[in-house]
Design a protein around this motif. Structure first.
Motif, short mmCIF file in Angstrom:
data_model
loop_
_atom_site.label_atom_id
_atom_site.label_comp_id
_atom_site.label_asym_id
_atom_site.label_seq_id
_atom_site.Cartn_x
_atom_site.Cartn_y
_atom_site.Cartn_z
N TYR A 1 0.84 -1.19 0.00
CA TYR A 1 0.00 0.00 0.00
C TYR A 1 0.88 1.24 0.00
N CYS A 2 0.61 2.17 -0.89
CA CYS A 2 1.42 3.38 -0.98
C CYS A 2 0.59 4.49 -1.62
N ILE A 3 1.15 5.70 -1.63
CA ILE A 3 0.47 6.86 -2.22
C ILE A 3 1.53 7.82 -2.75
N PRO A 4 1.33 8.43 -3.90
CA PRO A 4 2.29 9.46 -4.36
C PRO A 4 2.08 10.76 -3.60
N ARG A 5 3.15 11.52 -3.47
CA ARG A 5 3.11 12.81 -2.76
C ARG A 5 4.07 13.77 -3.43
N GLY A 6 3.62 15.00 -3.65
CA GLY A 6 4.48 16.00 -4.25
C GLY A 6 5.20 16.82 -3.19
N LEU A 7 4.88 18.08 -3.09
CA LEU A 7 5.57 18.98 -2.16
C LEU A 7 4.86 19.12 -0.82
N GLY A 8 3.83 18.32 -0.60
CA GLY A 8 3.18 18.30 0.72
C GLY A 8 2.38 19.53 1.04
N ARG A 9 1.82 20.21 0.02
CA ARG A 9 1.07 21.43 0.27
C ARG A 9 -0.44 21.22 0.42
N SER A 10 -0.89 19.96 0.41
CA SER A 10 -2.29 19.72 0.74
C SER A 10 -2.45 19.93 2.24
N TYR A 11 -3.71 20.05 2.69
CA TYR A 11 -3.97 20.41 4.08
C TYR A 11 -4.63 19.27 4.84
N GLY A 12 -4.13 18.07 4.68
CA GLY A 12 -4.77 16.96 5.37
C GLY A 12 -3.98 15.69 5.18
N ASP A 13 -4.68 14.58 4.95
CA ASP A 13 -4.03 13.27 4.89
C ASP A 13 -4.23 12.58 3.56
N CYS A 14 -4.55 13.35 2.51
CA CYS A 14 -4.81 12.75 1.21
C CYS A 14 -3.56 12.18 0.56
N SER A 15 -2.38 12.63 0.95
CA SER A 15 -1.13 12.11 0.37
C SER A 15 -0.25 11.47 1.44
N MET A 16 -0.90 10.87 2.43
CA MET A 16 -0.16 10.26 3.54
C MET A 16 -0.48 8.78 3.65
N ASN A 17 0.57 8.01 3.90
CA ASN A 17 0.46 6.57 4.09
C ASN A 17 1.74 6.13 4.79
N ARG A 18 1.80 4.87 5.17
CA ARG A 18 3.02 4.37 5.80
C ARG A 18 4.19 4.35 4.81
N PHE A 19 3.88 4.21 3.52
CA PHE A 19 4.91 4.31 2.49
C PHE A 19 4.47 5.35 1.47
N VAL A 20 5.35 6.29 1.18
CA VAL A 20 5.03 7.41 0.30
C VAL A 20 6.03 7.47 -0.85
N ILE A 21 5.50 7.58 -2.05
CA ILE A 21 6.34 7.79 -3.24
C ILE A 21 6.48 9.29 -3.44
N SER A 22 7.66 9.82 -3.17
CA SER A 22 7.91 11.26 -3.22
C SER A 22 8.35 11.66 -4.63
N THR A 23 7.62 12.57 -5.27
CA THR A 23 7.82 12.85 -6.70
C THR A 23 8.66 14.08 -7.08
N PRO A 24 9.02 15.00 -6.16
CA PRO A 24 9.68 16.23 -6.61
C PRO A 24 10.99 16.05 -7.38
N LYS A 25 11.65 14.90 -7.26
CA LYS A 25 12.88 14.68 -8.02
C LYS A 25 12.60 14.02 -9.38
N PHE A 26 11.33 13.75 -9.63
CA PHE A 26 10.89 13.21 -10.92
C PHE A 26 10.32 14.40 -11.70
N CYS A 27 11.21 15.26 -12.21
CA CYS A 27 10.80 16.60 -12.62
C CYS A 27 11.38 17.05 -13.96
N ARG A 28 11.65 16.13 -14.83
CA ARG A 28 12.28 16.46 -16.12
C ARG A 28 11.31 17.21 -17.03
#
Length: 447
Positions: free
Chosen positions: A40-67
């Motif tokens: 179970y996982c969820i993608p997350r960008g820069l964390g500017r949402s105001y809640g738990d929509c991009s939160m999980n025990r495992f998070v795929i962090s995308t800001p370095k996927f930026c070409r």
């Protein structure tokens, strides 16, 4: 990919906080590996949402996927990977004479996050949300398929991804259509409103204007209930503003010298600020010229302003009411706030047009975003406001939600079954899930 260590994770409002592992996404190949290796996982960008929509025990962090993949400077079409930030995009497109067709109140948002939240701006009543300007996107499903989605191909999936909170697949890249820009200045008109009726009247009077927004002083009551400032904006043409090169807004911003050990914002301080802000802007009413950053991203000037709410954090409560019930509904919302004695420290009112996908937030009507410091009684107040919003046919913005109950989603978003059918088709194991999706019954699975 290496083993990442758990850290204490929260989004912009610092609530809730959980222990999570973040893995940086850098390539498409990694994306497939991450989906295969993590139950179970969820993608997350820069964390500017105001809640738990991009939160999980495992998070795929995308800001370095930026070409950046391509830029058609003649037609104004940009293609880049999902982790590119709007700030970075602005640095590329403004010198070439283009601007974002829709922008939220911060530039610290990734392209993928803007699509997944279907963010809206001050021009939604005319130009729709961010997804309305996406030409096509590439989506990696949890089953390992890469879909090229657009309004002409896999339309149902394309529409549902816009506002789908990252639950249908990983957005790999997207092409967006830009709008031409002649100047880095905005013609702004500011009008003071003595109460809510006058404030809403300005939205009606100036609904043909491109950008409109209102700041509201929610500490006022009685005859001054809903007092605020209405701001209208239009892009300056080349000859209408001081001569300046097409340069993007300056990056960065001041930082707090330390994290306050307690809430730095207080009712007396906010009341004094609101009165001064209203008085000064009332005296300066009329037309002025301002720059892009001041008009679109005023809070980006203080990069960690969220810390002013203290270690307990804050909640942003953003709802939309249909036009037919907006006036009486907003009055009722403000009266409930006063009866509880728990006032928001920031309140922003906008006019919205039609929405798009099954989980897209907008509908024709008014949306009010309220920032509340977390303190005793707040959740009871918000539960009360939920009932008012539901009874009036409104709904809560998922990107700003950290606590609403399941019935708010199921009654407020009548197309939820369409989304669930697509979820079952693309992700039958609910591999992509978040704290929010489980709380609201979209995904049923343990950690």
């Amino acid at each position: 990919m290496g083993d990442s260590k758990p850290l204490l994770l929260s989004n912009w409002n610092n609530y809730p906080r959980i222990e999570a592992k973040l893995e940086d996404l850098r390539t498409e190949g990694q994306a497939l590996q991450m989906l295969e290796m993590n139950r179970y996982c969820i993608p997350r960008g820069l964390g500017r949402s105001y809640g738990d929509c991009s939160m999980n025990r495992f998070v795929i962090s995308t800001p370095k996927f930026c070409r950046f993949i391509s830029m058609d400077s003649n037609r104004g079409i940009l293609e880049c990977e999902a982790g590119a930030s709007l700030e970075h995009i602005l640095r590329v497109i403004i010198p070439r004479g283009w601007f974002l067709p829709v922008t939220p109140g911060t530039s610290h948002v990734t392209l993928g996050g803007a699509i997944a939240s279907d963010v809206h701006g001050k021009n939604h009543h005319l130009h729709g949300a961010f997804g309305s300007h996406v030409l096509d996107l590439r989506l990696l499903t949890p089953r390992g398929d890469i879909l090229n989605c657009s309004r002409d191909k896999d339309h149902d999936i394309f529409e549902a991804v816009c506002g789908g909170m990252g639950l249908l697949g990983l957005i790999l890249s997207a092409r967006i259509r830009l709008v031409p820009l002649e100047s880095v200045f905005i013609r702004q008109k500011t009008l003071p409103a003595k109460d809510l009726d006058e404030l809403m009247g300005f939205f009606q009077e100036y609904q043909a204007g491109t950008y409109s927004v209102a700041w509201m002083d929610c500490l006022q009551k009685g005859k001054k209930l809903g007092r605020g400032l209405f701001m209208l904006g239009e892009h300056c043409r080349a000859g209408e503003a001081p001569h300046a090169e097409l340069l993007p807004p300056a990056t960065g911003g001041a930082r707090l010298p330390f994290t306050p050990p307690c809430r730095a914002l207080t009712n007396p301080g906010i009341k004094a600020f609101n009165s001064l802000y209203y008085t000064l802007n009332s005296r300066r009413k009329g037309r002025s010229v301002t720059d892009l950053k001041s008009f679109f991203y005023p809070l980006d000037g203080l990069r960690d302003w969220n810390q002013l709410y203290g270690p307990q954090g804050f909640l942003q409560y953003q709802f939309v009411l249909p036009r037919c019930s907006s006036g009486a509904g907003l009055q009722k919302i403000l009266q409930h706030i006063h009866s509880f004695g728990l006032h928001p420290y920031l309140a922003v009112l906008k006019l919205l047009g039609p929405g798009q996908g099954p989980l897209s937030f907008p509908m024709p009507g008014y949306t009010l975003a309220l920032d509340f410091p977390i303190r005793a009684g707040l959740f009871s107040l918000l539960n009360t406001l939920d009932r008012v919003v539901l009874n009036l046919g409104g709904r809560i913005y998922l990107a700003k939600d950290a606590r609403m109950q399941k019935d708010m989603l199921w009654q407020g978003y009548p197309r939820i079954k369409e989304f669930l059918n697509l979820k079952k088709r693309l992700d039958p194991e609910n591999k992509l899930s978040s704290l929010q999706s489980r709380r609201l019954g979209i995904c049923q699975n343990p950690y």
